[in-house]
Design an enzyme around this catalytic site. Structure first.
Site, short mmCIF file in Angstrom:
data_model
loop_
_atom_site.label_atom_id
_atom_site.label_comp_id
_atom_site.label_asym_id
_atom_site.label_seq_id
_atom_site.Cartn_x
_atom_site.Cartn_y
_atom_site.Cartn_z
CG ASP A 101 37.00 8.88 -56.99
OD1 ASP A 101 36.58 9.06 -55.84
OD2 ASP A 101 37.88 9.59 -57.52
CG HIS B 224 34.26 23.97 -52.98
ND1 HIS B 224 34.66 22.67 -52.81
CD2 HIS B 224 35.30 24.74 -52.54
CE1 HIS B 224 35.87 22.64 -52.29
NE2 HIS B 224 36.28 23.89 -52.12
CG ASP C 35 28.44 21.47 -54.34
OD1 ASP C 35 29.29 20.61 -54.03
OD2 ASP C 35 28.08 22.39 -53.59
CD GLU D 47 36.38 12.87 -55.05
OE1 GLU D 47 37.59 12.62 -55.19
OE2 GLU D 47 35.91 13.44 -54.05
#
Length: 366
Positions: free
Chosen positions: A237, A250, A254, A280
């Site tokens: 994570d 965002h 990405d 994630e």
């Protein structure tokens, strides 16, 4: 020998082509590895060429016509070097074994078609082929009829004057039909393969998606258990990922996920299952990894991420870290169910977050 007899013989040869196409389709769908597939495709084309010569039309004493050259000239396009080599060798050897006045011209015609097929395949590599392309290839196939002039000139002229135009048309039509049938099977297989792959692949990271992980993960761990082999499950994570999205957008988030996916994929084996499980989070199933080996891999991944900042368009550098939770089984007989193993790895990930992030925590099988 009449034109009707020649056409009838070609139609019988097309039956051989249909059978070969059926086996080609079976090979594409059933072979587990590319190497086995290539070998069997080569055998299918070689058998098609030889099978065609078992139903020939005798156009003159010792001189036969069939669709062997269609298989030879198409072999490279649909089976590669192994197929064209095996098909050419099988057809050439069988034609010489049949003998007769046309043995040498027939053998030379086979070699001419093999050469034309190789040039065609290399020229149309990565291009879409169709009936027009196969018609062009059929013209080259028909051009192999010039090998008839290895016979006495008067004999060659007499044969070509009598049945040459029909043989030329049959060569072109035969190549178009055989090529069209096999090409359709190949495209159908590729289309289904693409749909299957897309259904199990995350579009952003190109890793397996959650659906694929949930389907394949239990099977991998069960197989390891049956072998008495070690197996590990890892959850990765990205730390403070929400802050990255909030600060940079965002789109950058990405790109960070793609960056992490590349780092993870480059540090594990091709046989390991690597999936974007959600947001994630990246999940892995690692066959043959006991606790020590899995922890070592986790540390290597953690350091690789920390030591490889994401650089966005040459102007923005984002330092990253990850927290990793592990579940490891050392190959004991009573391995916990996959869902329990995943929950233990998830709890280990939670502990890594609570302990300050940028660390690896492990949960051993009970």
């Amino acid at each position: 020998m009449t034109t009707a007899m020649l056409v009838s013989g070609v139609l019988q040869n097309l039956g051989i082509a249909a059978i070969a196409a059926l086996f080609y389709d079976i090979v594409l769908r059933s072979c587990p590895t590319p190497s086995v597939r290539h070998t069997l495709v080569a055998l299918v084309f070689a058998a098609g060429a030889v099978g065609s010569m078992t139903l020939p039309v005798e156009v003159a004493p010792g001189i036969i016509f069939d669709l062997r050259n269609a298989f030879v000239i198409l072999a490279m396009s649909f089976g590669g070097w192994l197929a064209v080599g095996a098909t050419t060798l099988a057809a050439f050897a069988y034609r010489l074994w049949l003998g007769g006045a046309g043995a040498l011209p027939g053998g030379v015609g086979i070699l001419m078609c093999a050469a034309a097929g190789i040039v065609f395949a290399l020229h149309f590599k990565r291009r879409r082929t169709g009936l027009f392309a196969f018609a062009v290839l059929g013209v080259f196939c028909a051009a192999s009829l010039v090998s008839m002039f290895l016979l006495p000139f008067e004999t060659a002229v007499a044969i070509l004057m009598k049945v040459g135009p029909v043989m030329l048309v049959m060569n072109i039509l035969g190549t178009m039909i055989v090529g069209g049938i096999v090409d359709r099977q190949k495209r159908q297989f590729e289309r289904e393969n693409t749909l299957t792959r897309e259904a199990s692949t995350d579009s952003l990271t190109r890793l397996a998606n959650r659906r694929a992980f949930d389907m394949r993960g239990p099977d991998l761990m069960e197989a390891a258990s049956q072998r008495g082999d070690a197996c590990a499950l890892m959850l990765i994570d990205i730390d403070h990922f929400k802050q990255i999205n909030d600060a940079h957008g965002h789109d950058v988030g990405d790109k960070v996920l793609q960056h992490l996916a590349v780092l993870v994929r480059s540090n594990v084996r091709k046989t390991d299952l690597v999936a974007r499980y959600g947001g994630e989070e990246i999940a892995l199933v690692l066959p043959s990894h006991d606790a020590k080996r899995a922890f070592g891999l986790g540390e290597r991944l953690r350091k690789a991420v920390a030591g490889t900042p994401y650089r966005h368009e040459g102007t923005l550098e984002i330092n990253l870290s990850v927290s990793i939770g592990l579940y490891a089984s050392d190959g004991v007989e009573d391995v916990e169910p996959f869902a329990t193993a995943f929950k233990r790895a998830d709890m280990a990930l939670y502990r890594a977050k609570e302990a300050g992030r940028n660390r690896v925590e492990i949960a051993l099988a009970a």
